[in-house]
Design an enzyme around this catalytic site. Structure first.
Site, PDB file in Angstrom:
ATOM      1  N   GLY A  14       9.813  28.223 -18.908  1.00  0.00           N
ATOM      2  CA  GLY A  14      10.456  29.534 -18.911  1.00  0.00           C
ATOM      3  C   GLY A  14       9.531  30.709 -19.131  1.00  0.00           C
ATOM      4  O   GLY A  14       9.981  31.784 -19.544  1.00  0.00           O
ATOM      5  N   LEU A  89      18.849  21.856  -6.592  1.00  0.00           N
ATOM      6  CA  LEU A  89      19.307  22.544  -5.391  1.00  0.00           C
ATOM      7  C   LEU A  89      20.613  23.283  -5.699  1.00  0.00           C
ATOM      8  O   LEU A  89      21.521  22.715  -6.300  1.00  0.00           O
ATOM      9  CB  LEU A  89      19.544  21.504  -4.287  1.00  0.00           C
ATOM     10  CG  LEU A  89      19.794  22.035  -2.884  1.00  0.00           C
ATOM     11  CD1 LEU A  89      18.573  22.778  -2.356  1.00  0.00           C
ATOM     12  CD2 LEU A  89      20.167  20.886  -1.954  1.00  0.00           C
ATOM     13  N   VAL A  90      20.680  24.541  -5.289  1.00  0.00           N
ATOM     14  CA  VAL A  90      21.883  25.339  -5.577  1.00  0.00           C
ATOM     15  C   VAL A  90      22.971  24.966  -4.563  1.00  0.00           C
ATOM     16  O   VAL A  90      22.733  25.016  -3.352  1.00  0.00           O
ATOM     17  CB  VAL A  90      21.561  26.845  -5.507  1.00  0.00           C
ATOM     18  CG1 VAL A  90      22.815  27.680  -5.745  1.00  0.00           C
ATOM     19  CG2 VAL A  90      20.473  27.197  -6.526  1.00  0.00           C
ATOM     20  N   ASN A 104      14.628  33.214  -5.463  1.00  0.00           N
ATOM     21  CA  ASN A 104      13.785  32.184  -6.089  1.00  0.00           C
ATOM     22  C   ASN A 104      12.320  32.591  -5.977  1.00  0.00           C
ATOM     23  O   ASN A 104      11.946  33.361  -5.095  1.00  0.00           O
ATOM     24  CB  ASN A 104      13.988  30.842  -5.373  1.00  0.00           C
ATOM     25  CG  ASN A 104      13.173  29.722  -5.994  1.00  0.00           C
ATOM     26  OD1 ASN A 104      13.094  29.611  -7.223  1.00  0.00           O
ATOM     27  ND2 ASN A 104      12.565  28.880  -5.165  1.00  0.00           N
ATOM     28  N   HIS A 106       8.561  30.650  -5.591  1.00  0.00           N
ATOM     29  CA  HIS A 106       7.897  29.364  -5.339  1.00  0.00           C
ATOM     30  C   HIS A 106       6.389  29.567  -5.499  1.00  0.00           C
ATOM     31  O   HIS A 106       5.848  30.550  -4.997  1.00  0.00           O
ATOM     32  CB  HIS A 106       8.235  28.881  -3.927  1.00  0.00           C
ATOM     33  CG  HIS A 106       7.735  27.495  -3.687  1.00  0.00           C
ATOM     34  ND1 HIS A 106       8.376  26.376  -4.171  1.00  0.00           N
ATOM     35  CD2 HIS A 106       6.622  27.044  -3.054  1.00  0.00           C
ATOM     36  CE1 HIS A 106       7.695  25.304  -3.831  1.00  0.00           C
ATOM     37  NE2 HIS A 106       6.619  25.676  -3.153  1.00  0.00           N
TER      38      HIS A 106
HETATM   39  C1  GAR Z   1       6.658  28.559 -11.714  1.00  0.00           C
HETATM   40  O1  GAR Z   1       5.329  28.478 -11.288  1.00  0.00           O
HETATM   41  C2  GAR Z   1       7.599  28.634 -10.523  1.00  0.00           C
HETATM   42  O2  GAR Z   1       7.048  29.297  -9.424  1.00  0.00           O
HETATM   43  C3  GAR Z   1       7.783  27.176 -10.220  1.00  0.00           C
HETATM   44  O3  GAR Z   1       7.903  26.555 -11.469  1.00  0.00           O
HETATM   45  C4  GAR Z   1       7.069  27.260 -12.414  1.00  0.00           C
HETATM   46  C5  GAR Z   1       7.893  27.496 -13.656  1.00  0.00           C
HETATM   47  O4  GAR Z   1       7.075  27.969 -14.690  1.00  0.00           O
HETATM   48  N1  GAR Z   1       8.936  26.961  -9.400  1.00  0.00           N
HETATM   49  C6  GAR Z   1       8.991  25.965  -8.516  1.00  0.00           C
HETATM   50  O5  GAR Z   1       8.093  25.167  -8.374  1.00  0.00           O
HETATM   51  C7  GAR Z   1      10.281  25.913  -7.707  1.00  0.00           C
HETATM   52  N2  GAR Z   1      10.144  25.019  -6.606  1.00  0.00           N
HETATM   53  P1  GAR Z   1       7.749  28.666 -15.949  1.00  0.00           P
HETATM   54  O6  GAR Z   1       8.860  27.748 -16.426  1.00  0.00           O
HETATM   55  O7  GAR Z   1       6.650  28.773 -16.967  1.00  0.00           O
HETATM   56  O8  GAR Z   1       8.287  30.000 -15.502  1.00  0.00           O
END
Ligand code: GAR
Length: 190
Positions: A14, A89-90, A104, A106
């Site tokens: 998070g 998946l939403v 989102n 990525h």
């Molecule tokens: C982030 O780097 C985000 O881009 C990625 O998960 C990480 C979460 O980090 N999302 C994905 O890979 C979605 N496919 P965080 O919990 O420290 O924000």
């Protein structure tokens, strides 16, 4: 003018959720009203509580087989959903309830390195293994396929031969923290 209410969905650490909450605290027109997570052990729960944002934990049944999440979002008057490291998946029920209002991030340059199972460190490992010379972030609308919605914004960073998946992750996180809140703000306040 009333604030526009946002819900942030996250499954893990998070750090993006925290960055977004901090960015919009005291914002004139955007309010992060709730954090939702599928993971009762996610560190995002502590981060949100420390910042006085209420948290809702839900399970697979609630998310995919009932209308409870939509009901809760509507009763909180949520207008936009922000995914920040959310791994499920939403379902169509939710994308239909928030048309064009789910976003989102990525951690790669889509359409490369997206799709089911491509998240977090796995993405950076794949980028490294492929010998890519650059990576980055993609902010996109959410539809009912992993990482396939229309792209809103991309930013790039170089990948050097000496980079490891961990150092690529650091560069990408830096781009995420810098750009995600601003892109959300521009989308909503434009
Ligand atoms: C982030 O780097 C985000 O881009 C990625 O998960 C990480 C979460 O980090 N999302 C994905 O890979 C979605 N496919 P965080 O919990 O420290 O924000």
């Amino acid at each position: 003018m009333d604030s526009v209410n946002l819900a942030v969905f996250a499954s893990g650490s998070g750090s993006n959720a925290e960055n977004i909450i901090r960015y919009f605290s005291n914002h004139s027109s955007i309010r992060i009203k709730k954090v939702l997570t599928n993971n009762p052990n996610a560190y995002v729960i502590d981060r949100a509580k420390n910042l006085n944002v209420p948290v809702r934990v839900f399970n697979r049944h609630e998310f995919y087989e009932t209308g409870l999440i939509i009901n809760d979002l509507k009763s909180d008057q949520i207008q936009w959903i922000i995914l920040a490291g959310f791994l499920w998946l939403v379902p169509a029920s939710i994308t239909e309830a928030f048309p064009g209002r789910i976003v989102n991030i990525h951690p790669a340059l889509l359409p490369k390195y997206g799709g089911k199972g491509m998240y977090g460190e796995k993405v950076h490992q794949a980028v490294k293994s492929a010998g890519e010379k650059e990576s980055g972030i993609t902010i996109h609308y959410v539809n009912n396929e992993y990482d396939k919605g229309n792209i809103i914004f991309q930013a790039r960073c170089p990948v050097d031969p000496s980079d490891t998946p961990e150092t690529i992750a650091e560069k990408v996180h830096g781009l995420e923290y810098k750009h995600y809140p601003e892109v959300i703000e521009n989308l909503i306040c434009k």
